[in-house]
Design a protein around this motif. Structure first.
Motif, PDB file in Angstrom:
ATOM      1  N   ILE A 155       1.355  -1.322   0.006  1.00  0.00           N
ATOM      2  CA  ILE A 155      -0.414  -0.395  -0.315  1.00  0.00           C
ATOM      3  C   ILE A 155       1.061   1.526   0.115  1.00  0.00           C
ATOM      4  O   ILE A 155       1.770   1.501   0.402  1.00  0.00           O
ATOM      5  CB  ILE A 155      -1.453  -0.121   1.287  1.00  0.00           C
ATOM      6  N   LYS A 156       0.374   1.789  -0.974  1.00  0.00           N
ATOM      7  CA  LYS A 156       1.201   3.726  -0.527  1.00  0.00           C
ATOM      8  C   LYS A 156       0.660   4.453   0.313  1.00  0.00           C
ATOM      9  O   LYS A 156      -0.114   3.960   0.912  1.00  0.00           O
ATOM     10  CB  LYS A 156       0.806   4.151  -1.492  1.00  0.00           C
ATOM     11  N   VAL A 157       2.247   4.806   0.814  1.00  0.00           N
ATOM     12  CA  VAL A 157       2.467   5.342   1.967  1.00  0.00           C
ATOM     13  C   VAL A 157       2.699   7.043   1.547  1.00  0.00           C
ATOM     14  O   VAL A 157       4.017   6.957   0.744  1.00  0.00           O
ATOM     15  CB  VAL A 157       3.388   5.095   3.527  1.00  0.00           C
ATOM     16  N   VAL A 158       1.865   7.968   2.103  1.00  0.00           N
ATOM     17  CA  VAL A 158       2.864   9.246   1.757  1.00  0.00           C
ATOM     18  C   VAL A 158       2.757  10.188   2.708  1.00  0.00           C
ATOM     19  O   VAL A 158       2.108  10.002   4.148  1.00  0.00           O
ATOM     20  CB  VAL A 158       1.718   9.969   0.928  1.00  0.00           C
ATOM     21  N   SER A 159       3.341  11.259   2.603  1.00  0.00           N
ATOM     22  CA  SER A 159       2.883  12.398   4.069  1.00  0.00           C
ATOM     23  C   SER A 159       1.728  13.657   3.129  1.00  0.00           C
ATOM     24  O   SER A 159       1.679  13.049   2.734  1.00  0.00           O
ATOM     25  CB  SER A 159       3.680  12.612   4.642  1.00  0.00           C
ATOM     26  N   GLU A 160       1.291  14.436   4.124  1.00  0.00           N
ATOM     27  CA  GLU A 160       0.322  15.077   4.234  1.00  0.00           C
ATOM     28  C   GLU A 160       1.267  16.262   2.679  1.00  0.00           C
ATOM     29  O   GLU A 160       0.116  16.200   1.952  1.00  0.00           O
ATOM     30  CB  GLU A 160       0.016  16.262   4.950  1.00  0.00           C
ATOM     31  N   ILE A 161       2.145  16.559   2.997  1.00  0.00           N
ATOM     32  CA  ILE A 161       2.968  17.510   1.814  1.00  0.00           C
ATOM     33  C   ILE A 161       2.956  16.714   0.276  1.00  0.00           C
ATOM     34  O   ILE A 161       2.472  17.630  -0.788  1.00  0.00           O
ATOM     35  CB  ILE A 161       3.934  18.270   2.406  1.00  0.00           C
ATOM     36  N   VAL A 210       4.598  28.921   1.690  1.00  0.00           N
ATOM     37  CA  VAL A 210       5.847  28.657   2.619  1.00  0.00           C
ATOM     38  C   VAL A 210       5.593  26.996   3.354  1.00  0.00           C
ATOM     39  O   VAL A 210       4.864  26.806   4.571  1.00  0.00           O
ATOM     40  CB  VAL A 210       6.854  29.130   3.034  1.00  0.00           C
ATOM     41  N   LEU A 211       6.066  26.371   3.196  1.00  0.00           N
ATOM     42  CA  LEU A 211       5.870  25.063   4.323  1.00  0.00           C
ATOM     43  C   LEU A 211       7.173  24.573   5.175  1.00  0.00           C
ATOM     44  O   LEU A 211       8.564  24.679   4.059  1.00  0.00           O
ATOM     45  CB  LEU A 211       5.593  23.928   2.995  1.00  0.00           C
ATOM     46  N   GLU A 212       7.536  24.508   5.617  1.00  0.00           N
ATOM     47  CA  GLU A 212       7.949  24.243   7.173  1.00  0.00           C
ATOM     48  C   GLU A 212       8.038  22.296   6.938  1.00  0.00           C
ATOM     49  O   GLU A 212       6.848  22.630   7.237  1.00  0.00           O
ATOM     50  CB  GLU A 212       7.655  24.714   8.414  1.00  0.00           C
ATOM     51  N   VAL A 213       9.536  21.675   6.684  1.00  0.00           N
ATOM     52  CA  VAL A 213       8.955  20.811   6.204  1.00  0.00           C
ATOM     53  C   VAL A 213       9.955  19.296   7.120  1.00  0.00           C
ATOM     54  O   VAL A 213      11.201  20.293   6.699  1.00  0.00           O
ATOM     55  CB  VAL A 213       9.394  19.982   4.462  1.00  0.00           C
ATOM     56  N   SER A 214       9.515  18.602   7.777  1.00  0.00           N
ATOM     57  CA  SER A 214      10.308  17.464   8.556  1.00  0.00           C
ATOM     58  C   SER A 214      11.454  16.665   8.175  1.00  0.00           C
ATOM     59  O   SER A 214      10.178  17.010   6.611  1.00  0.00           O
ATOM     60  CB  SER A 214       9.526  17.259  10.171  1.00  0.00           C
ATOM     61  N   SER A 215      12.146  16.272   8.156  1.00  0.00           N
ATOM     62  CA  SER A 215      12.379  15.183   7.229  1.00  0.00           C
ATOM     63  C   SER A 215      11.724  13.980   7.315  1.00  0.00           C
ATOM     64  O   SER A 215      11.488  12.974   6.725  1.00  0.00           O
ATOM     65  CB  SER A 215      13.707  14.626   8.678  1.00  0.00           C
ATOM     66  N   PHE A 216      10.810  14.119   8.541  1.00  0.00           N
ATOM     67  CA  PHE A 216       9.847  12.313   9.214  1.00  0.00           C
ATOM     68  C   PHE A 216       8.970  13.506   7.448  1.00  0.00           C
ATOM     69  O   PHE A 216       8.404  12.356   6.878  1.00  0.00           O
ATOM     70  CB  PHE A 216       9.095  12.679  10.409  1.00  0.00           C
ATOM     71  N   GLN A 217       8.669  13.831   7.282  1.00  0.00           N
ATOM     72  CA  GLN A 217       7.754  14.664   6.252  1.00  0.00           C
ATOM     73  C   GLN A 217       8.227  14.057   5.089  1.00  0.00           C
ATOM     74  O   GLN A 217       7.426  13.381   3.695  1.00  0.00           O
ATOM     75  CB  GLN A 217       7.054  15.860   6.319  1.00  0.00           C
ATOM     76  N   LEU A 218       9.249  14.338   4.362  1.00  0.00           N
ATOM     77  CA  LEU A 218      10.597  14.035   3.532  1.00  0.00           C
ATOM     78  C   LEU A 218      10.895  12.300   3.376  1.00  0.00           C
ATOM     79  O   LEU A 218      10.461  12.694   2.383  1.00  0.00           O
ATOM     80  CB  LEU A 218      11.197  14.927   3.824  1.00  0.00           C
ATOM     81  N   ASP A 219      10.286  12.005   4.576  1.00  0.00           N
ATOM     82  CA  ASP A 219      10.677  10.547   4.515  1.00  0.00           C
ATOM     83  C   ASP A 219       9.515   9.747   4.023  1.00  0.00           C
ATOM     84  O   ASP A 219       9.955   8.445   2.686  1.00  0.00           O
ATOM     85  CB  ASP A 219      10.563   9.453   5.250  1.00  0.00           C
ATOM     86  N   ASP A 220       8.295  10.347   3.293  1.00  0.00           N
ATOM     87  CA  ASP A 220       7.116   9.770   3.152  1.00  0.00           C
ATOM     88  C   ASP A 220       6.754  10.396   1.939  1.00  0.00           C
ATOM     89  O   ASP A 220       5.896  10.774   1.206  1.00  0.00           O
ATOM     90  CB  ASP A 220       6.225   9.912   3.572  1.00  0.00           C
ATOM     91  N   ILE A 221       7.828  10.883   0.794  1.00  0.00           N
ATOM     92  CA  ILE A 221       7.010  12.362  -0.284  1.00  0.00           C
ATOM     93  C   ILE A 221       7.761  11.056  -1.888  1.00  0.00           C
ATOM     94  O   ILE A 221       8.751  10.259  -1.415  1.00  0.00           O
ATOM     95  CB  ILE A 221       7.680  13.526  -0.691  1.00  0.00           C
ATOM     96  N   HIS A 222       7.143  10.945  -2.754  1.00  0.00           N
ATOM     97  CA  HIS A 222       7.095  10.160  -3.660  1.00  0.00           C
ATOM     98  C   HIS A 222       8.030  10.538  -5.324  1.00  0.00           C
ATOM     99  O   HIS A 222       8.275  10.870  -5.490  1.00  0.00           O
ATOM    100  CB  HIS A 222       5.739   9.261  -3.749  1.00  0.00           C
TER     101      HIS A 222
END
Length: 464
Positions: free
Chosen positions: A108-114, A174-186
């Motif tokens: 199953i595809k896992v994504v972050s909100e961003i 303007v988006l403040e982005v954590s490493s945790f959010q970046l972990d689930d980008i595609h």
């Protein structure tokens, strides 16, 4: 039927054919990002289910009920979750959780909100990450851009990115982005990416390997092309070394306090000089409200974005001079009996506290402690020797702090109550001193979060 948003107002409808293939969207976590994504997902035609292993707070629960979105809290119904077509995972949930492993194993595809939200906007995205400084840089960048452009502020800060797209899709974010959010980008691809710095942090989420954390931060540029921009600290050795060994597609715009930069920003005789495509602007730093060298860098990064997006030079200058800073980040609370009380509760790691102590220009009573994330305090020793006259340890376990600093200061005491920590500091402080809360640690041993810790500090100061 139109959905109601978080504020209860009707939302606009969207054209079909954007973003992800429709199906069951499961939002793991019923907080800001989970509920925002659920609302956007429903508006986009997804079947939506929100699942939180903890208790969903009443305001969020009310939103889900008002919008007829199915949810559960204090449990995870695995059979339902594992039937998802896509899962939006809140950044606070680690990959090592059994349920997350099962989701990934099921394909199953896992994504972050961003990642999810960015599929549904054509806005220009400015994404900011880094171990420290990203909140101040994001807030300052938003402050500069909104003077001339329709700009939202989201990510790790403010209202959910997904919710803002639903309510009033801005032309810029303007988006403040954590490493945790970046972990689930595609495919997440900001037009402008900013990397403020990289120092060891959150290593418990990265198998205690610094290189894994570094790789996570650099995911911010992985989908960028030649028409995009990467703004970064050229003085940061970790960033420079990574760039020596890895190719990126985007145009580099470094900033520096020590080097002359041809394309980007640098400091020369108390002036920030920014050059992009032979277009140069000069910003004096004397009247910038933010204090400390690190904030000159934050101002460089934010001003470079503003220059890039064609904000007028005079507007940038005025905005830098009237920016009030971020709550819980070197926030001047009160001056009592000529003693300045400073709230830097957002300093949850050693590097953030390094910047705080570096910026102190008077003898300092330092309130420190909390959940130690494998801290190495050695880099703080010169500042403690030079500037700190007393240390108040505020944590459940203060042994490591005593071992590190007891030989450097005459007074080192411990407490588990913020009110007592502030009273001790008040007794020790003399006219002209600073009292600095800069914990260098996470807050979860005694407080709900760093905001709670900072608010308790401010309340205790006001009650002196």
């Amino acid at each position: 039927m139109k959905d109601k948003g978080i504020n209860g107002k009707s939302e606009k409808s969207f054209p079909s054919g954007e973003g992800f293939r429709k199906g069951l969207l499961v939002c793991l976590g019923g907080g800001e990002s989970g509920v925002g994504t659920a609302l956007l997902g429903k508006a986009k035609g997804f079947e939506v289910f929100v699942s939180d292993n903890g208790k969903i707070k009443k305001p969020y629960k009310d939103v889900l009920l008002n919008n007829e979105i199915e949810f559960e809290d204090e449990q995870h119904t695995e059979s339902k979750i594992l039937n998802a077509d896509i899962v939006m995972k809140s950044p606070g949930i680690p990959d090592k959780v059994t349920l997350v492993k099962q989701i990934r194993e099921a394909g199953i595809k896992v994504v972050s909100e961003i990642e999810f939200a960015s599929q549904y906007t054509k806005a220009t995205l400015v994404a900011i990450t880094g171990s420290n400084g990203k909140t101040t840089t994001a807030t300052l960048t938003h402050h500069l851009l909104k003077q001339g452009l329709d700009t939202g502020l989201a990510g790790n800060i403010g209202d959910s990115f997904a919710k803002q797209i639903l309510d009033e899709d801005h032309e810029n974010y303007v988006l403040e982005v954590s490493s945790f959010q970046l972990d689930d980008i595609h495919s997440f691809k900001p037009k402008v990416a900013i990397l403020t710095n990289i120092t060891p942090d959150h290593l418990d989420r990265y198998d205690y390997k610094f290189e894994n954390y570094i790789a996570s931060k650099f995911r911010i540029v992985e989908n960028q092309t030649e028409s995009d921009y990467f703004i970064y600290d050229a003085d940061d050795e970790v960033i420079s070394e990574w760039l020596e060994h890895h190719q990126i597609q985007s145009k580099k715009l470094p900033f520096s306090l020590t080097k002359v930069i041809e394309e980007g920003a640098y400091l020369n005789n108390k002036e920030i000089i920014i050059t992009i495509d032979n277009n140069k602007i000069i910003m004096p730093t004397e009247n910038i409200t933010l204090e400390g060298k690190h904030n000159i860098k934050n101002a460089m990064a934010a001003s470079t974005v503003a220059h890039l997006l064609k904000i007028r030079k005079q507007t940038i200058r005025e905005s830098l001079e009237n920016f009030q800073g971020v709550e819980h980040r070197l926030e001047h609370v009160l001056k009592i009996n000529k003693v300045q009380y400073i709230n830097d509760s957002k300093a949850t790691n050693v590097n953030a506290t390094y910047f705080a102590l570096e910026s102190m220009d008077a003898p300092t009573i330092w309130i420190v402690g909390g959940v130690d994330k494998g801290n190495d305090y050695n880099e703080l020793f010169p500042f403690v020797n030079e500037k700190v006259k007393a240390i108040v340890c505020l944590g459940v376990d203060n042994k490591k702090l005593f071992e590190a600093f007891s030989n450097m200061v005459d007074i080192i005491v411990e407490t588990q109550y913020m009110s007592e920590a502030v009273k001790i500091a008040y007794k020790v402080a003399d006219a002209g001193d600073n009292v600095l809360l800069s914990p260098a640690c996470a807050s979860f041993d005694l407080f709900e979060n760093y905001e709670d810790r900072g608010r308790q500090f401010k309340d205790a100061v006001r009650n002196l």
